[in-house]
Design a protein around this motif. Structure first.
Motif, PDB file in Angstrom:
ATOM      1  N   LYS A  80      -2.362   7.494 -18.819  1.00  0.00           N
ATOM      2  CA  LYS A  80      -1.475   6.395 -18.446  1.00  0.00           C
ATOM      3  C   LYS A  80      -1.108   6.588 -16.973  1.00  0.00           C
ATOM      4  O   LYS A  80      -0.795   7.702 -16.555  1.00  0.00           O
ATOM      5  N   PRO A  81      -1.151   5.527 -16.153  1.00  0.00           N
ATOM      6  CA  PRO A  81      -0.802   5.694 -14.731  1.00  0.00           C
ATOM      7  C   PRO A  81       0.596   6.290 -14.562  1.00  0.00           C
ATOM      8  O   PRO A  81       1.528   5.934 -15.277  1.00  0.00           O
ATOM      9  N   ILE A  82       0.700   7.205 -13.608  1.00  0.00           N
ATOM     10  CA  ILE A  82       1.970   7.876 -13.326  1.00  0.00           C
ATOM     11  C   ILE A  82       2.309   7.667 -11.857  1.00  0.00           C
ATOM     12  O   ILE A  82       1.456   7.844 -10.987  1.00  0.00           O
ATOM     13  N   PHE A  83       3.554   7.298 -11.604  1.00  0.00           N
ATOM     14  CA  PHE A  83       4.009   7.154 -10.225  1.00  0.00           C
ATOM     15  C   PHE A  83       4.560   8.497  -9.773  1.00  0.00           C
ATOM     16  O   PHE A  83       5.433   9.069 -10.413  1.00  0.00           O
ATOM     17  N   THR A 143       0.820  -1.208   0.000  1.00  0.00           N
ATOM     18  CA  THR A 143       0.000   0.000   0.000  1.00  0.00           C
ATOM     19  C   THR A 143       0.855   1.259   0.000  1.00  0.00           C
ATOM     20  O   THR A 143       0.497   2.259  -0.629  1.00  0.00           O
ATOM     21  N   TYR A 144       1.998   1.219   0.687  1.00  0.00           N
ATOM     22  CA  TYR A 144       2.887   2.382   0.712  1.00  0.00           C
ATOM     23  C   TYR A 144       3.179   2.852  -0.714  1.00  0.00           C
ATOM     24  O   TYR A 144       3.123   4.040  -1.014  1.00  0.00           O
ATOM     25  N   PHE A 145       3.467   1.918  -1.594  1.00  0.00           N
ATOM     26  CA  PHE A 145       3.786   2.269  -2.977  1.00  0.00           C
ATOM     27  C   PHE A 145       2.528   2.519  -3.808  1.00  0.00           C
ATOM     28  O   PHE A 145       2.491   3.431  -4.633  1.00  0.00           O
ATOM     29  N   GLU A 146       1.494   1.726  -3.591  1.00  0.00           N
ATOM     30  CA  GLU A 146       0.264   1.856  -4.380  1.00  0.00           C
ATOM     31  C   GLU A 146      -0.366   3.239  -4.239  1.00  0.00           C
ATOM     32  O   GLU A 146      -0.953   3.755  -5.188  1.00  0.00           O
ATOM     33  N   MET A 170       0.957   5.981  -4.233  1.00  0.00           N
ATOM     34  CA  MET A 170       1.673   7.003  -5.004  1.00  0.00           C
ATOM     35  C   MET A 170       1.361   6.952  -6.495  1.00  0.00           C
ATOM     36  O   MET A 170       1.842   7.786  -7.255  1.00  0.00           O
ATOM     37  N   TRP A 171       0.556   5.991  -6.895  1.00  0.00           N
ATOM     38  CA  TRP A 171       0.165   5.915  -8.302  1.00  0.00           C
ATOM     39  C   TRP A 171      -0.987   6.870  -8.567  1.00  0.00           C
ATOM     40  O   TRP A 171      -1.945   6.941  -7.804  1.00  0.00           O
TER      41      TRP A 171
END
Length: 160
Positions: A76-79, A64-67, A69-70
């Protein structure tokens, strides 16, 4: 050669050269896969770590920590890297460790073991970019969990 009378005379230059941004960003760890070996030391009892709910929570919190930030609003998905402040970190802990009224209204509150695992997993991912603050978060998490365990114990003692 320039000589300084005191060591403290050089400190402003040292602090001016320090960046407030961490050297590494979350994007640098985007490919990191969860492993229990990545969990920060928590001081939780072994029974907590052995609980399957704790393990599921830790894995989910790490991911979830990374998710979070999307950004999916673009074509187009951007991080987008996010560097959490102490206040934001504490908000994440409180929102994920303390049961919310919506949990009660839905009739399901995730176990304390799951919630503690989730928070520890999240903090462990956060530690990639700010270990010092993540360790402070673990200390706060430990206090929250200890308090909630006492509350659960008191609640059980009141039931017949």
């Amino acid at each position: 050669m320039l000589a300084h009378a005191r060591v403290t005379d050089t400190l402003p230059a040292v602090f001016a050269s320090m960046s407030s941004q961490p050297v590494l960003a979350p994007v640098d760890f985007l490919e990191a896969e969860y492993s229990p070996a990545l969990l920060l030391p928590s001081g939780f009892e072994a029974a907590f770590h052995a609980d399957e709910e704790f393990s599921l929570g830790a894995s989910s919190g790490f991911d979830t920590y990374f998710e979070e930030m999307w950004d999916y609003t673009e074509e187009k998905p951007i991080f987008r890297n996010h560097f959490y402040t102490r206040e934001e970190m504490m908000r994440v802990l409180l929102e994920n460790v303390l049961p919310s009224p919506s949990d009660y209204s839905l009739g399901h509150t995730p176990s304390l073991s799951y919630r503690a695992g989730f928070a520890l997993g999240w903090l462990s991912a956060f530690a990639f970019t700010d270990r010092r603050m993540a360790l402070l978060g673990v200390a706060a998490l430990r206090q929250l969990v200890d308090h909630l365990l006492l509350c659960e114990q008191a609640h059980k003692e009141r039931k017949f």
